[in-house]
Design a protein around this motif. Structure first.
Motif, short mmCIF file in Angstrom:
data_model
loop_
_atom_site.label_atom_id
_atom_site.label_comp_id
_atom_site.label_asym_id
_atom_site.label_seq_id
_atom_site.Cartn_x
_atom_site.Cartn_y
_atom_site.Cartn_z
N GLN A 70 -23.35 22.39 22.83
CA GLN A 70 -22.53 23.00 23.87
C GLN A 70 -22.88 22.41 25.24
OE1 GLN A 70 -23.26 27.24 23.12
NE2 GLN A 70 -21.06 27.45 22.72
N ALA A 71 -24.17 22.24 25.50
CA ALA A 71 -24.60 21.66 26.78
C ALA A 71 -24.11 20.22 26.89
CB ALA A 71 -26.12 21.72 26.90
N LEU A 72 -24.18 19.47 25.80
CA LEU A 72 -23.70 18.10 25.80
C LEU A 72 -22.19 18.04 26.04
CD1 LEU A 72 -24.18 15.08 25.41
CD2 LEU A 72 -24.05 15.46 22.93
N MET A 73 -21.47 18.94 25.41
CA MET A 73 -20.02 19.00 25.60
C MET A 73 -19.69 19.28 27.06
SD MET A 73 -17.17 21.27 23.54
CE MET A 73 -17.65 22.84 24.25
N LYS A 74 -20.42 20.17 27.67
CA LYS A 74 -20.21 20.50 29.09
C LYS A 74 -20.47 19.27 29.96
CE LYS A 74 -21.65 23.76 32.65
NZ LYS A 74 -22.55 24.89 32.96
N LEU A 75 -21.54 18.54 29.67
CA LEU A 75 -21.85 17.32 30.42
C LEU A 75 -20.76 16.27 30.25
CD1 LEU A 75 -25.67 16.78 29.78
CD2 LEU A 75 -24.57 17.33 31.96
N MET A 76 -20.27 16.12 29.02
CA MET A 76 -19.21 15.14 28.76
C MET A 76 -17.94 15.50 29.52
SD MET A 76 -19.77 14.69 24.70
CE MET A 76 -20.00 13.01 24.17
N LYS A 77 -17.58 16.76 29.52
CA LYS A 77 -16.39 17.20 30.26
C LYS A 77 -16.57 16.97 31.76
CE LYS A 77 -14.62 20.56 26.96
NZ LYS A 77 -14.27 21.97 26.72
N GLN A 78 -17.77 17.23 32.24
CA GLN A 78 -18.06 16.99 33.65
C GLN A 78 -17.92 15.50 33.98
OE1 GLN A 78 -21.96 18.29 34.87
NE2 GLN A 78 -21.75 17.43 36.93
N ALA A 79 -18.45 14.65 33.09
CA ALA A 79 -18.37 13.21 33.30
C ALA A 79 -16.91 12.76 33.33
CB ALA A 79 -19.14 12.47 32.21
N LEU A 115 -32.08 28.38 10.48
CA LEU A 115 -31.13 29.08 11.34
C LEU A 115 -31.52 28.93 12.81
CD1 LEU A 115 -28.64 30.85 11.70
CD2 LEU A 115 -30.10 32.86 11.32
N VAL A 116 -32.80 29.07 13.10
CA VAL A 116 -33.28 28.87 14.47
C VAL A 116 -32.96 27.45 14.94
CG1 VAL A 116 -35.38 28.71 15.90
CG2 VAL A 116 -35.08 30.64 14.34
N GLU A 117 -33.22 26.46 14.07
CA GLU A 117 -32.95 25.06 14.41
C GLU A 117 -31.46 24.81 14.64
OE1 GLU A 117 -34.66 22.92 11.13
OE2 GLU A 117 -36.71 23.46 11.70
N VAL A 118 -30.61 25.37 13.79
CA VAL A 118 -29.16 25.18 13.92
C VAL A 118 -28.65 25.85 15.18
CG1 VAL A 118 -26.93 25.78 12.89
CG2 VAL A 118 -28.71 24.77 11.48
N GLU A 119 -29.17 27.02 15.49
CA GLU A 119 -28.77 27.69 16.73
C GLU A 119 -29.12 26.83 17.93
OE1 GLU A 119 -30.74 31.47 16.21
OE2 GLU A 119 -28.93 32.40 15.37
N GLN A 120 -30.30 26.21 17.92
CA GLN A 120 -30.71 25.35 19.03
C GLN A 120 -29.83 24.11 19.10
OE1 GLN A 120 -32.98 26.03 21.57
NE2 GLN A 120 -31.87 24.30 22.41
N GLN A 121 -29.50 23.53 17.95
CA GLN A 121 -28.61 22.37 17.92
C GLN A 121 -27.23 22.74 18.47
OE1 GLN A 121 -28.58 21.11 13.84
NE2 GLN A 121 -30.64 20.28 13.92
N PHE A 122 -26.77 23.94 18.15
CA PHE A 122 -25.48 24.42 18.66
C PHE A 122 -25.52 24.53 20.17
CE2 PHE A 122 -22.65 28.00 19.76
CZ PHE A 122 -21.44 27.46 19.36
N LEU A 123 -26.60 25.12 20.70
CA LEU A 123 -26.73 25.24 22.16
C LEU A 123 -26.81 23.86 22.81
CD1 LEU A 123 -29.24 28.23 22.35
CD2 LEU A 123 -26.77 28.27 22.83
#
Length: 169
Positions: A99-108, A88-96
């Motif tokens: 989300q950060a990757l999605m934000k970067l992609m949208k910015q790009a 669960l800790v690992e999946v939560e980190q992957q989710f975060l």
């Protein structure tokens, strides 16, 4: 029951049954008459456990460790709880990270939509990536896009031809 019957009973593939047999998580009896492998109710229970555990993100190593405990008449429940909490800790980190990757992609995309395409040069393959990399290193030097992608890729599992999950090797 035979491989195909066990697979059908648990809504999986015969290849999946053979895989878990090959790596030693299932222990069928071999017929002296025809050499077929037969799986009893205990093996069906083990496969059901394996499929559920894999669906919940347990690795083959995790399942092997749990079976080591239960095969020695110890409870596997504490280990199951500990593993699921860690997953669960690992999946939560992957989710975060996602989300950060999605934000970067949208910015790009936002930055690149108004820029023209250019021919590659000896210094640049695609000027869009070059400009974005320069901006990103100024904005967020702590975690680069490359690091985010590497951590996400490291946590992925491979699927076989039947769509069954197996460990990344």
């Amino acid at each position: 029951m035979k491989v195909s019957n066990l697979a059908k009973a648990l809504n999986t593939t015969a290849d999946t049954v053979r895989y878990y047999t090959k790596i030693g998580l299932l222990h069928p009896q071999k017929s002296q008459l025809n050499g077929y492998m037969f799986y009893n109710a205990q093996q069906q229970q083990r496969l059901s456990f394996i499929l559920t555990a894999r669906h919940l993100g347990f690795s083959v190593k995790d399942i092997t460790n749990i079976f080591h405990e239960t095969d020695n008449n110890h409870t596997g429940c504490k280990l199951v709880r500990d593993i699921i909490k860690q997953r669960l800790v690992e999946v939560e980190q992957q989710f975060l990270d996602a989300q950060a990757l999605m934000k970067l992609m949208k910015q790009a995309i936002g930055e690149w939509d108004h820029l023209p395409d250019k021919t590659p040069t000896s210094q640049s393959i695609c000027h869009l990536m070059d400009s974005f990399s320069a901006i990103q290193s100024e904005i967020n030097p702590a975690k680069s896009l490359t690091e985010t992608l590497k951590s996400t890729k490291a946590n992925l599992t491979e699927t076989d031809n039947n769509g069954e999950m197996h460990e990344n090797k």
